[in-house]
Design an enzyme around this catalytic site. Sequence first.
Site, PDB file in Angstrom:
ATOM      1  N   SER A 125       0.942  -1.248   0.002  1.00  0.00           N
ATOM      2  CA  SER A 125      -0.138   0.067  -0.122  1.00  0.00           C
ATOM      3  C   SER A 125       0.894   1.239  -0.062  1.00  0.00           C
ATOM      4  CB  SER A 125      -0.818  -0.106   1.180  1.00  0.00           C
ATOM      5  OG  SER A 125      -1.570   1.230   1.557  1.00  0.00           O
ATOM      6  N   TYR A 150      -1.956  -0.759  10.866  1.00  0.00           N
ATOM      7  CA  TYR A 150      -2.347  -1.594   9.657  1.00  0.00           C
ATOM      8  C   TYR A 150      -1.013  -1.162   8.737  1.00  0.00           C
ATOM      9  CZ  TYR A 150      -3.511  -1.467   4.711  1.00  0.00           C
ATOM     10  OH  TYR A 150      -3.632  -1.522   3.333  1.00  0.00           O
ATOM     11  N   LYS A 154       2.021  -3.610   6.641  1.00  0.00           N
ATOM     12  CA  LYS A 154       2.255  -3.473   5.281  1.00  0.00           C
ATOM     13  C   LYS A 154       4.039  -3.404   5.170  1.00  0.00           C
ATOM     14  CE  LYS A 154      -1.601  -4.313   3.531  1.00  0.00           C
ATOM     15  NZ  LYS A 154      -1.603  -5.883   2.804  1.00  0.00           N
TER      16      LYS A 154
HETATM   17  C1  WQD Z   1      -9.793   9.541   1.036  1.00  0.00           C
HETATM   18  C2  WQD Z   1     -10.044  10.892   1.210  1.00  0.00           C
HETATM   19  C3  WQD Z   1     -10.405  11.479   3.482  1.00  0.00           C
HETATM   20  C4  WQD Z   1     -14.174   9.574   4.010  1.00  0.00           C
HETATM   21  C5  WQD Z   1      -7.192   4.354   3.281  1.00  0.00           C
HETATM   22  C6  WQD Z   1      -6.140   3.786   3.762  1.00  0.00           C
HETATM   23  C7  WQD Z   1      -5.227   2.976   2.653  1.00  0.00           C
HETATM   24  C8  WQD Z   1      -5.813   2.343   1.799  1.00  0.00           C
HETATM   25  C9  WQD Z   1      -6.867   3.102   0.932  1.00  0.00           C
HETATM   26  C10 WQD Z   1      -5.716   0.000   2.237  1.00  0.00           C
HETATM   27  C11 WQD Z   1      -9.280  11.507   2.544  1.00  0.00           C
HETATM   28  C12 WQD Z   1     -11.672  11.696   2.730  1.00  0.00           C
HETATM   29  C13 WQD Z   1     -13.047   9.925   3.408  1.00  0.00           C
HETATM   30  C14 WQD Z   1     -15.245  10.415   4.200  1.00  0.00           C
HETATM   31  C15 WQD Z   1     -13.799  12.209   3.354  1.00  0.00           C
HETATM   32  N1  WQD Z   1      -6.317   1.266   2.108  1.00  0.00           N
HETATM   33  N2  WQD Z   1     -13.011  11.269   3.113  1.00  0.00           N
HETATM   34  N3  WQD Z   1     -14.980  11.689   3.935  1.00  0.00           N
HETATM   35  O1  WQD Z   1      -7.417   7.228   3.837  1.00  0.00           O
HETATM   36  O2  WQD Z   1      -6.533   7.699   1.458  1.00  0.00           O
HETATM   37  O3  WQD Z   1      -6.511   5.557   2.298  1.00  0.00           O
HETATM   38  O4  WQD Z   1      -7.769   3.719   2.262  1.00  0.00           O
HETATM   39  O5  WQD Z   1      -4.817  -0.201   1.761  1.00  0.00           O
HETATM   40  O6  WQD Z   1      -4.312   2.407   3.445  1.00  0.00           O
HETATM   41  O7  WQD Z   1      -5.535   4.544   4.608  1.00  0.00           O
HETATM   42  O8  WQD Z   1      -8.903   6.546   1.738  1.00  0.00           O
HETATM   43  O9  WQD Z   1     -11.108   6.749   1.154  1.00  0.00           O
HETATM   44  O10 WQD Z   1     -10.475   6.853   3.615  1.00  0.00           O
HETATM   45  O11 WQD Z   1     -10.006   8.692   2.259  1.00  0.00           O
HETATM   46  O12 WQD Z   1     -13.769  13.440   3.366  1.00  0.00           O
HETATM   47  O13 WQD Z   1     -16.601  10.185   4.622  1.00  0.00           O
HETATM   48  O14 WQD Z   1     -11.408  10.973   1.560  1.00  0.00           O
HETATM   49  O15 WQD Z   1     -10.224  12.557   4.489  1.00  0.00           O
HETATM   50  O16 WQD Z   1      -8.906  12.799   2.171  1.00  0.00           O
HETATM   51  P1  WQD Z   1      -7.495   6.893   2.522  1.00  0.00           P
HETATM   52  P2  WQD Z   1     -10.021   7.183   2.320  1.00  0.00           P
END
Ligand code: WQD
Length: 335
Positions: A125, A150, A154
């Site tokens: 990741s 998590y 990785k």
């Molecule tokens: C994306 C953006 C949030 C939800 C995570 C894991 C990473 C990988 C992918 C496994 C961010 C914003 C989110 C919401 C929002 N997983 N957001 N409102 O955090 O980049 O990565 O998933 O491998 O390891 O950390 O993905 O989709 O949670 O967030 O504003 O209700 O959307 O702040 O900027 P993230 P995400």
Amino acid sequence: MRKILITGGAGFIGSHTAVELWNSGLEPIILDDLSNSSAGVIDSLEEITGKRFAFYQGDCNDRSLLEKISGEHEITGVIHFAAFKAVGESTAFPLKYYKNNVGSLLVLLDWMKEKNIKDLVFSSSCTVYGQPEVLPVTEATPRQEAESPYGNTKKICEDILVDFVKSKPGIRVISLRYFNPVGAHPSSKIGELPLGTPNNLVPFITQTAAGIRKKLTVFGDDYPTPDGSCIRDYIHVVDLADAHLRAISYLKNQAMDFYDVFNVGTGRGNSVLEVIQAFEKVSGEKLNFEIGPRRPGDVIQVWADTTKINQVLGWYPKFSLEDSMRDSWNWQKTL
Ligand code: WQD
């Protein structure tokens, strides 16, 4: 036909990878504990491909189950997806994450060595990069301290793979560092099935548009980015699946004790507000959202430099952000 074990193969990325393997003449053998997926995915895969893949329900930590699988199938390669992946949950239950995510890799590697199974593609990741200083991020970018247990699992798994390959066990390994997987199969027969309240942005968007969630909260619009919201590299799950096919095929032509790492992203960064706009454009829905406080642990912006995977594996993304939003929305409407 070359048989490839897909651990976590009933999951979001694993199921899409099973389709791409089959379409290119490889036979997936699926192992999944169904802790974050459902057996119905095996039926859906049969609808898409016309083939009912061999499916074993269980845990990768279970060596006797791995023995059963290699007793019944001549496995020549493994794609290892099986892992817990909820960042928040990993902070609350770190031992559960280390036992499952790290423990299962140790069992898998020992079994592969004993059974002379040569090729492994590991699901890593971009979280290992933390908040990179320089963007876009390349594979040479130093890995940062993990933001969560998590993310640490990785990093630890990547280190285990490096050390194991150095011991010359006679295997060939590629780690793929995913950016943000989104979208669903264009057939709308498989897609993301988040259990409970989604942590990730896109399923929360589609569930809000479907009326399952009242409102989406954008976690902060006061970041130092063009529109103030965080930037990520959102990659369509079918493009991501294709990267696994290219990686497992590439390994066949490599010398033993090979190890390499590749970013898998689109090479484009999009902000949260841009994702919302793309969704509204392709769905015709007006999304109910508000701006809320920043989410602790979020990196401000990260997107991939994909030169290496483009040049070495010949892989390029085919789907756009709008394609991902369209496929996610079409999938949500089937649920
Ligand atoms: C994306 C953006 C949030 C939800 C995570 C894991 C990473 C990988 C992918 C496994 C961010 C914003 C989110 C919401 C929002 N997983 N957001 N409102 O955090 O980049 O990565 O998933 O491998 O390891 O950390 O993905 O989709 O949670 O967030 O504003 O209700 O959307 O702040 O900027 P993230 P995400």
